[in-house]
Motif scaffolding. Structure first.
Motif, PDB file in Angstrom:
ATOM      1  N   ALA A 186       5.925  11.451   5.933  1.00  0.00           N
ATOM      2  CA  ALA A 186       7.059  10.808   6.606  1.00  0.00           C
ATOM      3  C   ALA A 186       6.604   9.561   7.354  1.00  0.00           C
ATOM      4  N   THR A 187       5.448   9.633   8.005  1.00  0.00           N
ATOM      5  CA  THR A 187       4.913   8.468   8.704  1.00  0.00           C
ATOM      6  C   THR A 187       4.569   7.357   7.719  1.00  0.00           C
ATOM      7  N   ARG A 238       6.114   3.561   7.367  1.00  0.00           N
ATOM      8  CA  ARG A 238       5.247   2.388   7.341  1.00  0.00           C
ATOM      9  C   ARG A 238       5.499   1.548   6.092  1.00  0.00           C
ATOM     10  N   LEU A 239       5.691   2.210   4.954  1.00  0.00           N
ATOM     11  CA  LEU A 239       5.963   1.505   3.708  1.00  0.00           C
ATOM     12  C   LEU A 239       7.295   0.762   3.778  1.00  0.00           C
ATOM     13  N   ALA A 240       8.318   1.424   4.311  1.00  0.00           N
ATOM     14  CA  ALA A 240       9.632   0.788   4.419  1.00  0.00           C
ATOM     15  C   ALA A 240       9.592  -0.394   5.385  1.00  0.00           C
ATOM     16  N   GLU A 241       8.885  -0.245   6.491  1.00  0.00           N
ATOM     17  CA  GLU A 241       8.771  -1.336   7.462  1.00  0.00           C
ATOM     18  C   GLU A 241       8.063  -2.543   6.839  1.00  0.00           C
ATOM     19  N   GLY A 251       0.822  -1.200   0.000  1.00  0.00           N
ATOM     20  CA  GLY A 251       0.000   0.000   0.000  1.00  0.00           C
ATOM     21  C   GLY A 251       0.859   1.253   0.000  1.00  0.00           C
ATOM     22  N   ALA A 252       0.528   2.201  -0.883  1.00  0.00           N
ATOM     23  CA  ALA A 252       1.319   3.424  -0.995  1.00  0.00           C
ATOM     24  C   ALA A 252       0.416   4.651  -1.088  1.00  0.00           C
TER      25      ALA A 252
END
Length: 343
Positions: A232-233, A237-240, A27-28
Motif C-alpha cells: 500500500a505504501t 509512492r508510485l501514484a504520487e 520504479g515499481a
C-alpha cells in the motif's frame, strides 16, 4: 521503430482516450528499490482526486506522508520524521517549497503542519504497461512480467507490442498479463496509433502479500515476501510519482533537424513530440542527439510548453490555488494534539 518513439506515441494515445494520469519510467518494486522500472503507468482517479489535485502539482515526498504530521497541529519536524536528519530536512524543505507544508517556530523549535489533509482515496486503480515493440527480441520480458504478477503491486499489467501476437507468444506470457497490439500508420503520420486488445488483463490481488524476486542463481531464486501494508505504501509512492512526473519528460535538442511534431487531438494537439527529420522518428535528446550525429545542425531548440499541454489534456493542474488557510482557533490551545483541521 525505437522503443522511445513507440512509448511516447502510446502515452499520447492513452492520454487522449482514457481518464486519469499517464506517466512513464517509474520504479515499481518494494524490497529492491530500483529493481523494476515499468515503462508506463496509468493512475485512474478515485473519489478524492480533486482534493489531491488542489494540494500541489508536484510529487509529495513519501517520507512526509509517512510522518506524524497532520493539518491540525504544529509538529516539530525533527521528532515527526523517522529518517536521517539530513533526509528529513530535505523533505521538509521540499514540502514547504511545493506548498504541501507550512512552517513556523514554537518554543524555539521549528514546526510544520500540512496545509490540508492528504486524501487517502485519490486513486482508484493502477495499470502498468510494459512496452516491447518487437517480440522477436524479448530480452528479459518473461522475467519482468513474472515479477510484476507475483508482486501484484498494480491492479493490472499489460504488454504493448507492434508485433503480430501468436499463440506461442501468449503461452510464454503469464496468463494474468493483458496484451495489446499497437497499430501505427508510419513514422511520418500525425495520427495517434490504434490499440487492438488481444487479451484482457486479469485483476491482481493488490491487497494480499506479494512475492518479489531479488536475485537468481542456477537452480535458486532469492525472494522476499512483501506485506499488504508495504504494498500500500509503495502504491501510494508510485501514484504520487506518476502525478508529479507525467510522461512528457523528454527534451527538444538544439538541432535544426528536430522539429515539434504535433500528434492527435481535437481542438489542439494531444502532444508535441521531438521528431527528427533526419532519423524520421521521435528521438531521445539525452542519448541520441548531439554533434556526433551525422544529421546534427546547431539551432535553438523548439519552444514547446509541455506543462501547458499536459494541463490542457489531463486532469492535472499546473498551478492549483494555494491550499494554505487559517486553521481557525487551533493555535489557542497550545499542546492540543488533535488533527481535525478544517478541510
Amino acid at each position: 521503430m525505437r522503443e522511445f518513439a513507440f512509448e511516447l506515441e502510446l502515452c499520447a494515445a492513452l492520454e487522449e482516450r482514457r481518464d486519469g494520469i499517464v506517466a512513464r519510467q517509474l520504479g515499481a518494486s518494494v524490497a529492491n528499490p530500483g529493481g523494476r522500472i515499468v515503462d508506463v503507468v496509468i493512475v485512474e482517479p478515485g473519489p478524492q482526486f480533486d482534493r489531491r489535485r488542489a494540494l500541489t502539482a508536484e510529487t509529495i515526498p513519501d517520507v512526509l506522508l509517512a510522518a506524524d504530521i497532520g493539518p491540525g497541529r504544529w509538529t516539530p519536524w525533527r521528532t515527526a520524521l523517522d529518517c536521517h536528519p539530513d533526509r528529513a530536512r530535505q523533505a521538509v524543505e521540499r514540502g514547504v517549497e511545493i506548498g504541501f507544508l507550512e512552517r513556523t517556530r514554537r518554543n524555539g523549535r521549528e514546526c510544520v503542519r500540512q496545509v490540508a489533509r492528504y486524501p487517502t482515496d485519490w486513486t482508484e486503480r493502477l495499470l502498468a504497461i510494459e512496452n516491447k515493440p518487437d517480440l522477436g527480441t524479448p530480452g528479459d520480458l518473461q522475467r519482468q512480467l513474472r515479477t510484476d504478477v507475483s508482486l501484484a503491486l498494480v491492479d493490472e499489467i499489460v504488454l504493448a507490442t507492434e508485433s503480430y501476437v501468436t499463440g506461442a507468444h501468449l503461452n510464454r506470457i503469464p496468463p494474468e498479463v493483458g496484451v495489446w497490439r499497437v497499430h501505427r500508420a508510419g513514422d511520418d503520420d500525425i495520427e495517434l496509433p490504434t490499440i487492438e486488445v488481444v487479451r484482457e488483463p486479469s485483476t491482481l490481488p493488490v491487497d494480499e502479500p506479494g512475492i518479489e524476486p531479488l536475485s537468481s542463481y542456477p537452480g535458486r531464486t532469492d525472494v522476499e515476501i512483501v506485506s499488504p501494508a508495504e504494498k500500500a505504501t509503495a502504491r501510494r509512492r508510485l501514484a504520487e510519482r506518476a502525478y508529479g512526473k507525467g510522461w512528457r519528460t523528454y527534451a527538444f535538442p538544439p538541432c535544426a533537424s528536430c522539429t515539434g511534431s504535433a500528434v492527435g487531438g481535437d481542438g489542439g494537439p494531444t502532444a508535441t513530440l521531438p521528431n527528427c527529420s533526419w532519423k524520421g522518428r521521435a528521438v531521445d535528446a539525452a542519448s541520441e542527439c548531439g554533434p556526433s550525429c551525422p544529421g546534427y545542425e546547431p539551432a535553438d531548440p523548439v519552444a514547446v510548453d509541455l506543462s501547458a499541454e499536459r494541463e490542457a489534456r489531463t486532469p492535472w493542474v499546473a498551478d492549483p490555488e494555494p491550499s494554505t488557510r487559517r486553521q481557525v482557533g487551533l493555535d489557542r490551545f497550545g499542546d492540543w494534539s488533535g488533527d481535525g483541521a478544517s478541510d
